[in-house]
Design a protein around this motif. Structure first.
Motif, PDB file in Angstrom:
ATOM      1  N   ALA A 106       1.280 -12.411   5.900  1.00  0.00           N
ATOM      2  CA  ALA A 106       0.308 -11.369   5.594  1.00  0.00           C
ATOM      3  C   ALA A 106      -1.036 -11.851   6.118  1.00  0.00           C
ATOM      4  CB  ALA A 106       0.233 -11.129   4.088  1.00  0.00           C
ATOM      5  N   ARG A 107      -1.775 -10.967   6.800  1.00  0.00           N
ATOM      6  CA  ARG A 107      -3.011 -11.418   7.423  1.00  0.00           C
ATOM      7  C   ARG A 107      -4.243 -10.725   6.875  1.00  0.00           C
ATOM      8  NH1 ARG A 107      -2.718 -15.958   8.169  1.00  0.00           N
ATOM      9  NH2 ARG A 107      -4.803 -15.761   9.029  1.00  0.00           N
ATOM     10  N   GLY A 108      -4.130 -10.039   5.733  1.00  0.00           N
ATOM     11  CA  GLY A 108      -5.327  -9.518   5.104  1.00  0.00           C
ATOM     12  C   GLY A 108      -5.190  -8.071   4.682  1.00  0.00           C
ATOM     13  N   TYR A 109      -5.940  -7.731   3.659  1.00  0.00           N
ATOM     14  CA  TYR A 109      -5.912  -6.384   3.079  1.00  0.00           C
ATOM     15  C   TYR A 109      -7.125  -5.594   3.536  1.00  0.00           C
ATOM     16  CZ  TYR A 109      -6.293  -2.726  -0.462  1.00  0.00           C
ATOM     17  OH  TYR A 109      -6.429  -1.516  -1.111  1.00  0.00           O
ATOM     18  N   ASP A 110      -6.879  -4.379   3.999  1.00  0.00           N
ATOM     19  CA  ASP A 110      -7.928  -3.440   4.403  1.00  0.00           C
ATOM     20  C   ASP A 110      -8.192  -2.510   3.224  1.00  0.00           C
ATOM     21  OD1 ASP A 110      -9.436  -1.349   5.393  1.00  0.00           O
ATOM     22  OD2 ASP A 110      -8.359  -1.236   7.295  1.00  0.00           O
ATOM     23  N   LYS A 111      -9.243  -2.807   2.469  1.00  0.00           N
ATOM     24  CA  LYS A 111      -9.542  -2.051   1.251  1.00  0.00           C
ATOM     25  C   LYS A 111      -9.879  -0.594   1.553  1.00  0.00           C
ATOM     26  CE  LYS A 111     -12.538  -2.190  -2.851  1.00  0.00           C
ATOM     27  NZ  LYS A 111     -13.612  -2.964  -3.543  1.00  0.00           N
ATOM     28  N   LYS A 112     -10.603  -0.363   2.613  1.00  0.00           N
ATOM     29  CA  LYS A 112     -11.034   0.992   2.962  1.00  0.00           C
ATOM     30  C   LYS A 112      -9.847   1.909   3.211  1.00  0.00           C
ATOM     31  CE  LYS A 112     -13.640   3.454   6.552  1.00  0.00           C
ATOM     32  NZ  LYS A 112     -14.454   3.274   7.786  1.00  0.00           N
ATOM     33  N   ASN A 113      -8.858   1.407   3.949  1.00  0.00           N
ATOM     34  CA  ASN A 113      -7.718   2.234   4.346  1.00  0.00           C
ATOM     35  C   ASN A 113      -6.448   1.934   3.556  1.00  0.00           C
ATOM     36  OD1 ASN A 113      -9.016   3.619   6.701  1.00  0.00           O
ATOM     37  ND2 ASN A 113      -9.227   1.501   7.407  1.00  0.00           N
ATOM     38  N   ASP A 114      -6.521   0.953   2.635  1.00  0.00           N
ATOM     39  CA  ASP A 114      -5.403   0.585   1.773  1.00  0.00           C
ATOM     40  C   ASP A 114      -4.176   0.161   2.576  1.00  0.00           C
ATOM     41  OD1 ASP A 114      -4.543   0.104  -0.814  1.00  0.00           O
ATOM     42  OD2 ASP A 114      -3.564   2.056  -1.026  1.00  0.00           O
ATOM     43  N   TYR A 115      -4.408  -0.732   3.532  1.00  0.00           N
ATOM     44  CA  TYR A 115      -3.339  -1.293   4.352  1.00  0.00           C
ATOM     45  C   TYR A 115      -3.278  -2.807   4.160  1.00  0.00           C
ATOM     46  CZ  TYR A 115      -2.631   2.914   7.252  1.00  0.00           C
ATOM     47  OH  TYR A 115      -2.323   4.166   7.706  1.00  0.00           O
ATOM     48  N   ILE A 116      -2.081  -3.333   4.301  1.00  0.00           N
ATOM     49  CA  ILE A 116      -1.924  -4.774   4.469  1.00  0.00           C
ATOM     50  C   ILE A 116      -1.555  -5.002   5.933  1.00  0.00           C
ATOM     51  CG2 ILE A 116       0.503  -4.730   3.728  1.00  0.00           C
ATOM     52  CD1 ILE A 116      -1.926  -7.667   3.186  1.00  0.00           C
TER      53      ILE A 116
END
Length: 643
Positions: A293-303
């Motif tokens: 896993a390389r990080g969570y995109d809070k704005k778009n709710d993606y991992i």
């Protein structure tokens, strides 16, 4: 976008690339003027942090003070005491003594987001045996705790320490799970998470710890018949465990993402803080085997995550994203040579690519996967067009069913009508690969110089290595050294079937550390196939390996002595026929030089004289950094395979 920045240039450039003896000026030119995004320091780093001493091993990154941006305070240790000091001052605000007989250790110490508390450990290693390290001069001797298979290991006790008062609260967890690591604080500083595993790593517990009481509760427990995660769960490996992103915390949603190979292949699973599975986020059919896993995109709710989705090229990485709010998985990029990616503050994905012969780029993508531009690329003006003559090949394991990967380096001026000796570089351990070479592979440059001297150099990832799923990885579980080498011999023979220039009458082998063990084992198990062996900092018998061997054997020596006996090689040395060179550093605290002394004594006892033993005074585990190592290694193989 809320993706943690990764310091790839610092990590790769100063750790891997400097570890061996290739031309540093050449790599410096290739890596010239990288963009700032590749230079981002860690969150707990500050340029005024003081150097505290060596890392867990002498060849690891040194320890520095840990910095809190929230309160501009450094935490460090001095003579076993824990201290805090304010930025701009050398004076300690407070100094805290450890419990009697113990000492504070700053490794894995983690600040609360509000900067009011530090989780930090004391170590009790009074029952741990010590090894002798001889440093720059024979008179400069250091004794360091060292724990072999089955021996007592240090006891870690974590505390929550108040930066203002020095008051400390004991963190409560089960001592039956001795490998313990701090993972991350909650954003409101009210609690934090820890990982704990049993000694054989068959069970991992995710603990949620109340920062006011120190009480912990298990919110997720995963078990396996074999081992889970492996090497990075060991004491002293906390940074490596964090870097593999086993867990991604999404605090504002009270959720976390868990990396697991419970299905037989690594995939990502979404959980709530109550430990209940919400749903899988990935699956092998759509994205293959997840790497990280390389990080969570809070704005778009993606991992965002990397994965190996091409079975024809099992070590070729792709970048994906998976939605936490809908069942959708999208591929961002499957460009060649992907190593990993970082993010910028402007919602940009920066994908780092590195691949032979001359690919080194940092490409920019939008979060949706649209290619924007190439922000930076390496400067290859110092490397000729044919500096690397190589190929990747797929061959069959000895079962004639399983595909395994090989990497082959050849002389630049290869004449297919001539005959060339072959040297295999082997590692063989379950936690490493050698057939996925790129510019950042630490052995590539020296092996390529060996190839330029008229050798065919072969690297093989047989069954029992990582990255291909649990069954492939577990092939050697419980029988380390007993089954792996058949794949290697078979692979070399298959490679030679359509490469007539490979002279199988002159095959040598070399390895370092665990690879030194497997290279020696190859000479013993296949004395008529391998005709010369160069072993560096070798581990000898698994029963005397460092405790790292225990989870891969599945038991402690005292509980399964016959199993370890089957993996022993010291009592089979009478099978040796080939010339052997043994190289070790006197300050090696990973595989002590005592192991090579033991081997030399065994060789003397059986009257075997066809060996040379070289001690590098003051060298640590990475003996290849000694300037004498490379010419000596090349000369050894030239003498015994070319002349």
């Amino acid at each position: 976008m809320n993706i943690k920045k990764q310091n790839y240039l610092l990590i790769i450039g100063t750790v891997l690339l400097s570890s061996l003896s290739f031309s540093q000026p050449m790599m410096n030119q290739i890596m010239e003027s990288p963009p700032e995004v590749m230079m981002q320091p860690g969150e707990d780093w500050h340029p005024e942090a003081k150097h505290l001493g060596p890392g867990f091993f002498l060849h690891n990154r040194p320890q520095f003070e840990v910095y809190s941006k929230s309160n501009q305070v450094f935490a460090g240790t001095e003579q076993g005491n824990l201290y805090f000091r304010t930025l701009g001052s050398d004076k300690f605000d407070i100094s805290i003594k450890p419990n009697e007989g113990l000492y504070w250790d700053i490794d894995n110490a983690t600040w609360s987001p509000d900067g009011q508390h530090l989780v930090v450990k004391q170590i009790d290693d009074r029952n741990v045996k010590k090894i002798k390290l001889t440093m720059a001069t024979p008179e400069d001797v250091v004794y360091k705790p060292y724990f072999r298979a089955g021996e007592p290991i240090p006891i870690y006790q974590y505390y929550i320490v108040n930066v203002k008062t020095g008051e400390k609260i004991v963190v409560d967890y089960d001592p039956e799970y001795p490998y313990v690591h701090i993972m991350e604080w909650n954003s409101d500083s009210s609690s934090f998470f820890m990982i704990a595993s049993d000694r054989l790593m068959k069970q991992i517990n995710l603990l949620h710890v109340n920062s006011e009481t120190g009480k912990s509760s298990i919110i997720l427990s995963e078990q396996s018949d074999t081992y889970l995660v492996g090497l990075n769960l060991l004491q002293g490996y906390s940074n490596r465990l964090k870097d593999m992103n086993l867990i991604t915390f999404i605090d504002h949603k009270q959720q976390f993402i868990w990396l697991s190979d419970r299905s037989g292949y690594k995939q990502l699973y979404l959980y709530g803080y109550d430990g209940q599975l919400i749903r899988p986020l990935t699956n092998k059919t759509e994205n293959g085997i997840v790497a990280e896993a390389r990080g969570y995109d809070k704005k778009n709710d993606y991992i965002y995550f990397t994965a190996y989705s091409n079975p024809e090229q099992p070590y070729s990485m792709q970048v994906f994203k998976s939605s936490l709010s809908s069942n959708s998985i999208h591929k961002i990029s499957d460009s060649s040579g992907i190593m990993d990616f970082v993010s910028s503050k402007n919602d940009t994905l920066w994908i780092l690519r590195a691949e032979l012969p001359k690919l080194l780029k940092l490409d920019c993508f939008s979060p949706e996967g649209q290619f924007l531009n190439t922000a930076w690329q390496g400067n290859f003006s110092s490397i000729g067009n044919n500096y690397f003559n190589f190929e990747f090949a797929t061959v069959k394991a000895v079962d004639q069913k399983t595909n395994i990967q090989a990497f082959v380096l050849k002389p630049t001026d290869l004449d297919p009508n001539k005959s060339y000796p072959v040297v295999e570089y082997i590692y063989g351990a379950p936690f490493n690969n050698v057939a996925n070479m790129n510019f950042f592979s630490p052995w590539l440059w020296d092996l390529n110089i060996l190839a330029k001297q008229g050798f065919i150099v072969v690297c093989i990832d047989g069954r029992g290595t990582e990255g291909r799923g649990k069954a492939f990885n577990d092939f050697s579980y419980g029988k380390l050294g007993q089954v792996e080498l058949l794949d290697h011999v078979e692979a070399i023979k298959q490679l030679a079937e359509n490469r007539s220039y490979m002279n199988l009458e002159k095959v040598g082998i070399m390895g370092h550390s665990w690879g030194g063990h497997f290279a020696l084992r190859a000479l013993v198990e296949f004395p008529d196939f391998y005709k010369a062996g160069h072993i560096n900092a070798p581990a000898i018998d698994p029963e005397n390996f460092r405790v790292a061997v225990e989870p891969f054997m599945g038991c402690l020596p005292e509980n399964c002595p016959e199993l370890y006996k089957k993996s022993r090689i010291s009592d089979k040395l009478n099978r040796l026929k080939a010339p052997l060179m043994i190289v070790h550093g006197t300050a090696d605290d990973d595989v002590p030089i005592d192991d090579s002394y033991f081997l030399v004594e065994k060789l003397k006892n059986i009257g075997y004289k066809n060996y040379e033993f070289i001690e590098y005074q003051g060298m640590d585990h990475i003996v290849m950094r000694n300037p004498e190592w490379k010419p000596s290694m090349i000369q050894f193989f030239s003498d015994h395979l070319q002349n």
